[in-house]
Design a protein around this motif. Sequence first.
Motif, mmCIF file in Angstrom:
data_model
loop_
_atom_site.group_PDB
_atom_site.id
_atom_site.type_symbol
_atom_site.label_atom_id
_atom_site.label_comp_id
_atom_site.label_asym_id
_atom_site.label_seq_id
_atom_site.Cartn_x
_atom_site.Cartn_y
_atom_site.Cartn_z
ATOM 1 N N LEU A 8 18.622 26.973 26.908
ATOM 2 C CA LEU A 8 18.141 27.434 25.601
ATOM 3 C C LEU A 8 17.731 28.897 25.673
ATOM 4 N N ASN A 41 20.783 31.026 25.760
ATOM 5 C CA ASN A 41 21.353 31.078 24.417
ATOM 6 C C ASN A 41 20.565 32.032 23.545
ATOM 7 N N TYR A 42 19.229 32.008 23.690
ATOM 8 C CA TYR A 42 18.374 32.907 22.921
ATOM 9 C C TYR A 42 18.701 34.367 23.236
ATOM 10 N N THR A 56 22.321 35.327 21.800
ATOM 11 C CA THR A 56 22.530 35.381 20.354
ATOM 12 C C THR A 56 21.394 36.058 19.608
ATOM 13 N N SER A 74 18.598 34.655 18.870
ATOM 14 C CA SER A 74 17.762 33.562 18.412
ATOM 15 C C SER A 74 18.564 32.285 18.487
ATOM 16 N N PRO A 75 17.951 31.166 18.974
ATOM 17 C CA PRO A 75 18.690 29.910 18.946
ATOM 18 C C PRO A 75 18.926 29.428 17.514
ATOM 19 N N ASN A 76 18.136 29.947 16.560
ATOM 20 C CA ASN A 76 18.377 29.663 15.141
ATOM 21 C C ASN A 76 19.407 30.664 14.618
ATOM 22 N N LYS A 77 20.588 30.660 15.187
ATOM 23 C CA LYS A 77 21.577 31.685 14.853
ATOM 24 C C LYS A 77 22.282 31.312 13.549
ATOM 25 N N THR A 85 25.732 28.719 15.915
ATOM 26 C CA THR A 85 25.434 28.058 17.178
ATOM 27 C C THR A 85 26.502 27.017 17.497
ATOM 28 N N PHE A 104 23.580 23.377 17.780
ATOM 29 C CA PHE A 104 22.293 23.167 17.135
ATOM 30 C C PHE A 104 22.423 23.085 15.619
ATOM 31 N N GLY A 108 14.525 27.428 17.705
ATOM 32 C CA GLY A 108 13.695 28.613 17.889
ATOM 33 C C GLY A 108 12.403 28.577 17.111
#
Length: 393
Positions: free
Chosen positions: A23, A26-27, A30, A32-35, A65, A68, A153
């Motif tokens: 995670l 990925n953060y 990108t 933010s994981p809330n991409k 993502t 997610f 995120g």
Amino acid sequence: MIETLATGIAAAGSLLALGGLGLELNYRRTGSPNKLELTAGEWHLAVNEPNRYLLVGEMEFRNLTQRFEVMLPEVRAQVKLLSDGSLDGVTSQTKVIPCHKDAAARADDYWFGYIVKAQKNTKIKVSVDIQGQDLTKLQSAWVQVHFVTYGPGGRIPKVRNVVVPLQFPNSDTVPTARNVGVAEVLPIRTHILAELDNPVEIVKRYVLPRAQKGDIVALAETPLALMQGRYRHPSEVKPGWAAKRVCLFFLPTSSLATACGMQTLVDVVGPWRVVAAFAIGAAAKIFGKPGVFYQLAGEQARLIDDVTGTLPPFDQFIVLGPDNPQKVVEEIQRETGLAAAIVDANDLKAVKILAATSDLSVTFLEQALRSNPAGNADERTPVVLIRPLPQKS
């Protein structure tokens, strides 16, 4: 039994650690994981009357993502009108209408929480209803779509900024030409250029009606960057250790003298390159060789414009330099037949040619643009038509 249980717990902990590492990677990759991104969309004036404009935009949320789901618990819009005159008596009202394939919009305009699955998208319609006795002075609508992403995120508020033109300068108006020795230069007024615009279409709209054979079009680098969407609001920038410290050593007039301005450069080239460029540059300056930092940190170090660096509403933003300007000038020439250049000029008679078609002389362009005919204020003349003069034998 206890030993087996302990082994199981340790294994589970290792798996959780690996998951957390994934995670985290990925953060970092990108941002933010809330991409979840919101496109600028397509906009048009559904109503264009003397006392009323209805501006409508169709925008799309895209979940970038791989696995997610990202939730959208809140979406709202607001608008700031830009005008050449007073806005007294002018009112505006915004509305966001969800256009989900699997859920209808509510009649009361309430935004209900929606899940955007991995690698999927959903659309919204944004309307701006503008009314007043005289709307002819309006320039543009600065639309801000505020939304909240909720996912791996956490809860992350975001804003998508879109600047939409409401009026266009008359292309029949002939600009005043100035003789600069090697050429005549004609600064050409446009609307406020932004992400909804395309540089080739801007040249076709504003330059071609006035162009003659052999003319050259010069486009300023900042408007090109704005058309490419290369700008960030400081609220979206999170200064790190390097940016907060290195920025303190730059002159107050530099766009790298703030933590957010410097962090924008760090985000482009990386913290180690910025720190190394600073250290080597500082040492070089001691031995009388200035400018080494900019050579080592890359071209973007010179091109970034911090807040107040350009005209409203982009004076609120940090603007990077343009992406692949050489490709842009070649496309302009291919589509319009005009030789083209992307330039960075200022009132200090400094001219930097970022890109030019192969048939142009850099020396000639520098001579033609040394007086900075486009200006550095609110002239709104980001395009200059250069008409070479016959050279005396």
